[in-house]
Design a protein around this motif. Structure first.
Motif: not given
Length: 604
Positions: A488-517
């Motif tokens: 599988v290509s690196e881009g597809r692996s990033f979109r289909k595997v990494l991002v879904p598994l990272m999404l909870p942590g990324l969403t929490s980070g998104w909330a923290f950034l939103f509060v700061l800004v």
């Protein structure tokens, strides 16, 4: 019937002749381009301001003016007053955060779900709203606490004056501490969670009490976490603008951050040399804090990650458990509940007064907010800029985390170091750098929302990278490498595997950034205006003009919007996490690490 036989698979086809090379993966090329763009966005403004300071710009004479301002008696006097305010406040905030983290992470005095949200709840309130809330509570004549105090004694026929006065050095110090505690708590709580409890258990077996164990064993073992928290509170404390401008101005306490903003906004043309000179003093203070942090973490004490950390028995406080819980509740009241109550009450009054007319409260100030074009534009811009910066920041941070921790290139360390630079530079100095680099030609971004988004994304990018990196490393290497095994290509692996598994942590980070800004005033004080207003800028403007009930209503609405957006984001993160783990809520025992945290691994 003969048994089946296993055959050796056929060898892979040889590579094509002619020295054909494997085509570079498009995602890796895109990833390194993103890393280069992020580094350039951070380094270019800093390089521009350094050229001004060193006399290498088109106006070399500005360098002598900058150094002259930095070494003037007035600037050094302001520096002394700032140090006498920020350093003690930072130390007290560090002590309070340590106690809260210890109570919530290592003792039986936790208060259920409040233990996780109480110390960081003040971060959901814009700092300027919290400071103004305490003005409404403890102003010497019209403060609600003073009114309640006088009314209570009036029931017994006694006429006394309220004892509270927020417009003093002590009042400013008090609110500074409340502002800094959450930032120290985040670092210290992580240290407590990772701390091996063996030494603490040994101390208890030897007869040491809970407080003695905390003082002599637990805290000395948290060298990296204490050092990181110290650096954070000093960097934020020296650059904090909203609290000193609301309280310090009337308390006649000179602070460097106010002088810098006034140099850029109270004169035309802006006194850039004075602002840069004072900014150098801020940078000097943060550098000293960084050197102290390095000395602290290298002094021998360090936190050890042990396998028993999550399974250890909490320290039993006995009768002191109620005292510890009372301390947590008292902090919650001072940092969140009382300021919000004051804002709500004043927003419902026709005129701000300590004697609340409970039978004559009105919603007219809320209705007036939405009839004011500047206010509605500010609220809309705050939400849109917060969403844009949080989204852009987390997307870029996810790619940077993948390239810096998923690659073995020598450039990975360089990119990681550059993306951490904004965490070591005061926010006001970085904002001045963006003004110097992008306001004039050839960019001409002064007074635009584009500059706001660009500056916010860069200023808070280290927070995004920390959250994205944590989410990335939590995805096991087997899952990250699974795609490559199947071609599988690196881009597809990033979109289909990494991002879904990272999404909870990324969403929490998104909330923290939103509060700061969304709740920021420091960057907005220099980059926002009537053409691109944000909530913090309008709140300060209303405060300076003395329109207090509409100001309180705007602060309440801003806090409510921030809380709603962040609650939705955190709810989505929780849903995504439960979906990823198959709905299981059982706590899993982590593997037993064998290595201690190196002092070189501790970053801010």
């Amino acid at each position: 019937m003969s048994a089946p036989t296993l055959e050796r698979p056929a060898p892979a086809a040889p590579p094509p002749r002619g020295g054909g090379r494997r085509r570079p993966d498009g995602f890796r090329v895109l990833g390194w381009v993103v890393c280069a763009a992020v580094c350039l966005t951070i380094l270019y403004p800093i390089g521009t301001i350094l050229m001004d300071v060193l006399g290498l710009s088109d106006e070399p004479s500005i360098a002598s003016d900058v150094w002259g301002e930095a070494t003037s008696a007035e600037a050094l006097g302001t520096l002394g007053g700032t140090v006498l305010l920020v350093v003690p406040a930072g130390i007290v905030a560090l002590a309070i955060a340590s106690l809260l983290a210890w109570i919530n992470e290592r003792t039986d005095a936790r208060i259920g779900f409040l233990a996780d949200i109480t110390p960081v709840l003040p971060m959901f309130i814009p700092p300027v709203a919290g400071a103004i809330g305490w003005v409404f509570l403890a102003a010497p004549s019209a403060g609600l606490l003073n009114g309640a105090f006088e009314g209570f004694f009036g029931l017994f026929g006694a006429e006394v004056d309220g004892p509270f006065d927020i417009f003093t050095w002590k009042g400013l110090f008090f609110v500074y501490v409340l502002d800094l505690v959450p930032f120290a708590y985040i670092t210290l709580a992580a240290g407590f969670r990772n701390l091996d409890p063996v030494a603490e258990e040994a101390a208890r077996v030897s007869g040491a009490g809970p407080l003695e164990t905390f003082r002599r064993v637990t805290m000395p073992s948290l060298g990296p976490s204490v050092g990181g928290a110290l650096l954070i509170v000093m960097a934020i404390g020296f650059a904090l603008f909203s609290t000193p401008v609301v309280i310090g101005t009337q308390a006649r306490v000179d602070v460097l951050s106010i002088e810098i903003v006034e140099a850029m906004t109270r004169s035309f043309p802006a006194d850039e040399a004075r602002a840069l000179g004072l900014g150098l003093l801020l940078l000097l203070m943060v550098t000293i804090a960084w050197l102290l942090q390095r000395r602290l973490v290298r002094s021998g004490g360090h936190a050890t990650v042990g396998g028993q950390g999550l399974n250890s028995q909490p320290t039993r406080l006995g009768p002191f458990r109620h005292v510890a819980r009372a301390f947590t509740v008292l902090y919650l009241l001072a940092a969140t509940v009382l300021p919000i109550m004051a804002l709500v009450i004043v927003s419902l009054e026709r005129f701000w007064t300590a004697d609340v007319p409970w039978g004559d409260l009105t919603l007219e100030h809320y209705r007036g907010l939405f009839d004011n074009d500047i206010v509605t534009d500010a609220l809309r811009n705050s939400v849109l800029v917060g969403v844009a910066c949080a989204t852009i920041g987390m997307v870029l941070a996810a790619i940077v985390a993948r390239m810096t921790h998923g690659e073995t290139s020598r450039w990975s360390g360089v990119v990681e170091a550059v993306t951490r630079i904004p965490a070591a530079v005061p926010i006001l100095v970085l904002t001045l750098a963006f003004i110097s680099a992008f306001v004039g030609p050839p960019f001409g971004l002064g007074g635009t929302t584009v500059l706001l988004v660009l500056a916010y994304t860069a200023v808070f990018f280290p927070h995004a990278v920390v959250n994205a990196t944590s989410a990335f490393v939590q995805v096991g290497p087997q899952l990250r490498e699974a795609g490559a095994v199947f071609g599988v290509s690196e881009g597809r692996s990033f979109r289909k595997v990494l991002v879904p598994l990272m999404l909870p942590g990324l969403t929490s980070g998104w909330a923290f950034l939103f509060v700061l800004v969304a709740g920021d005033v420091t960057v907005a004080s220099l980059l926002a205006g009537t053409g691109n207003p944000v909530a913090g800028f309008v709140i300060l403007d209303l405060y300076n003009t003395g329109t207090y009930p509409p100001l309180a209503a705007l602060a309440v609405v801003t806090t409510a919007l921030t809380t709603v957006v962040v609650s939705i984001a955190l709810g989505l993160a929780r849903w995504q996490r439960s979906r990823t783990t198959g709905g299981s809520t059982r706590r899993r025992t982590p593997p037993t690490p064998t290595a201690a945290i190196s002092t070189e691994q501790v970053t801010t």
